[in-house]
Enzyme design. Sequence first.
Site, PDB file in Angstrom:
ATOM      1  CB  CYS A 109      -0.772   0.055   1.150  1.00  0.00           C
ATOM      2  SG  CYS A 109      -2.118   1.298   1.312  1.00  0.00           S
TER       3      CYS A 109
ATOM      4  CB  SER B 272      -0.144   3.620   4.148  1.00  0.00           C
ATOM      5  OG  SER B 272      -1.220   4.471   3.856  1.00  0.00           O
TER       6      SER B 272
ATOM      7  CG  HIS C 289       2.146   8.147   3.252  1.00  0.00           C
ATOM      8  ND1 HIS C 289       2.361   9.369   2.561  1.00  0.00           N
ATOM      9  CD2 HIS C 289       0.977   7.781   2.747  1.00  0.00           C
ATOM     10  CE1 HIS C 289       1.383   9.445   1.743  1.00  0.00           C
ATOM     11  NE2 HIS C 289       0.490   8.595   1.866  1.00  0.00           N
TER      12      HIS C 289
ATOM     13  CG  HIS D 266      -0.771  -1.086   6.218  1.00  0.00           C
ATOM     14  ND1 HIS D 266       0.135  -0.796   5.464  1.00  0.00           N
ATOM     15  CD2 HIS D 266      -2.067  -0.844   5.633  1.00  0.00           C
ATOM     16  CE1 HIS D 266      -0.574   0.059   4.749  1.00  0.00           C
ATOM     17  NE2 HIS D 266      -1.575   0.044   4.747  1.00  0.00           N
TER      18      HIS D 266
ATOM     19  CB  CYS E  18      -5.257  -1.637   3.871  1.00  0.00           C
ATOM     20  SG  CYS E  18      -4.949   0.268   3.682  1.00  0.00           S
TER      21      CYS E  18
HETATM   22  C1  CXF Z   1      -3.067   4.405   6.769  1.00  0.00           C
HETATM   23  C2  CXF Z   1      -3.656   5.275   7.533  1.00  0.00           C
HETATM   24  C3  CXF Z   1      -2.744   6.037   8.326  1.00  0.00           C
HETATM   25  C4  CXF Z   1      -2.145   5.084   9.258  1.00  0.00           C
HETATM   26  C5  CXF Z   1      -1.509   4.067   8.691  1.00  0.00           C
HETATM   27  C6  CXF Z   1      -2.547   3.204   7.757  1.00  0.00           C
HETATM   28  N1  CXF Z   1      -4.194   3.654   6.322  1.00  0.00           N
HETATM   29  C7  CXF Z   1      -4.057   2.747   5.221  1.00  0.00           C
HETATM   30  O1  CXF Z   1      -3.192   2.893   4.296  1.00  0.00           O
HETATM   31 ZN    ZN Z   2      -2.983   0.784   3.337  1.00  0.00          ZN
END
Ligand code: CXF
Ligand code: ZN
Length: 375
Positions: free
Chosen positions: A40, A42, A45, A62, A169
């Site tokens: 993903c 994220s 990120h 995740h 997710c």
């Molecule tokens: C994220 C939202 C912020 C925290 C980590 C997971 N959601 C999905 O990708």
């Molecule tokens: Zn995610």
Amino acid sequence: MKTKGALIWDFNQPWSIEEIEIGDPVKDEVKIQMEAAGMCHSDHHLVTGDIPMAGFPVLGGHEGAGIVTEVGPGVENVAPGDHVVLSFIPSCGECPTCQSGKRNLCDLGALLLTGTAVSDGTHRVTANGKPVIPMTLLGTFSPYMVVHKSSVVKIDPSIPFEVACLVGCGVTTGYGSAVRSADVRPGDDIAIAGIGGVGMGALQGALNAGARNIFAIDPVDWKRDQALKFGATHVYPDLASAMMGVAEVTHGKMADKTIITTGELKGEDIDNYLNMTAKGGTCVVTAVANMMETSVTLNLAMLTLMQKNLQGTIFGGGNPHYDIPQLLSMYKAGRLNLDDMVTRQYKLEQINEGYKDMLEGKNIRGVIRYTDADR
Ligand code: CXF
Ligand code: ZN
């Protein structure tokens, strides 16, 4: 046990596959042999620092699916041999928020970025004796995991793991963004910005809810082609062309609901998305911006006078323990296309290649598929 995992030790560093040690399951914990993990945006990120975890090293991942191998005392929702999907948001069913029906906002979510185990507040994963922070209490970028039961959802064992992992997710978040947070109604015109795993989930949610026009916006040609294949009625490469196209198709009404599922979100974009949204309509913010970003460009007068809604959402506003099996049953019934969302499969060692492909727009979803050779 000793195993391996994809770690990051600092911002903007590549994922590093290293030996890690995972503790045995204690009360309320489940040990899982992982079979597949979705890549993903994220997780990226975490690399850029847009979403900072409590410290380093971080074990990524995740989205995941696997087989339960062991359970600690107090676990009744799953047993060894069960096939499961990990939910990136824990949902205990017992806290006041869960009891109120907001299962995606479970109070255990407060621990999401801390890395400390729900069961006893310690660290379940270590590397060279140093505590490791698993992403969202999971860490699916490892062939084994020990996690709290509130993150584990039993699934139909006939579902292939590489598609099952997507509903931990991306797909559930996107689908719920459309059918729950945006409340897409039959005949609605829907704009979706960003066609990745989340955006394609939103597109399928809008389609199943009976949307009339689905406007998909993505700068990558191939993703726009995919959006058309999945049921979008119109595609645009950017916001400016979408604004003109949506205005033309809807005769100036604009989109009843706009859903933002881009990999990156800037506060300065919000006004554009609200301008794309019809009066009385809803703009759903599913994408995650940098956590320190507090500035938003927004015409407050138009928000009021045009009676628009700006709606944040997490996990599509749903209930992991209901939505995950439900969406997989729709997959099985041929009502949800997950097969074509898995663009490529990778080995854990290829994780940096997988994220490079994601950033270059080559994947709807890249999935790490574990084999015995990884264990
Ligand atoms: C994220 C939202 C912020 C925290 C980590 C997971 N959601 C999905 O990708
Ligand atoms: Zn995610």
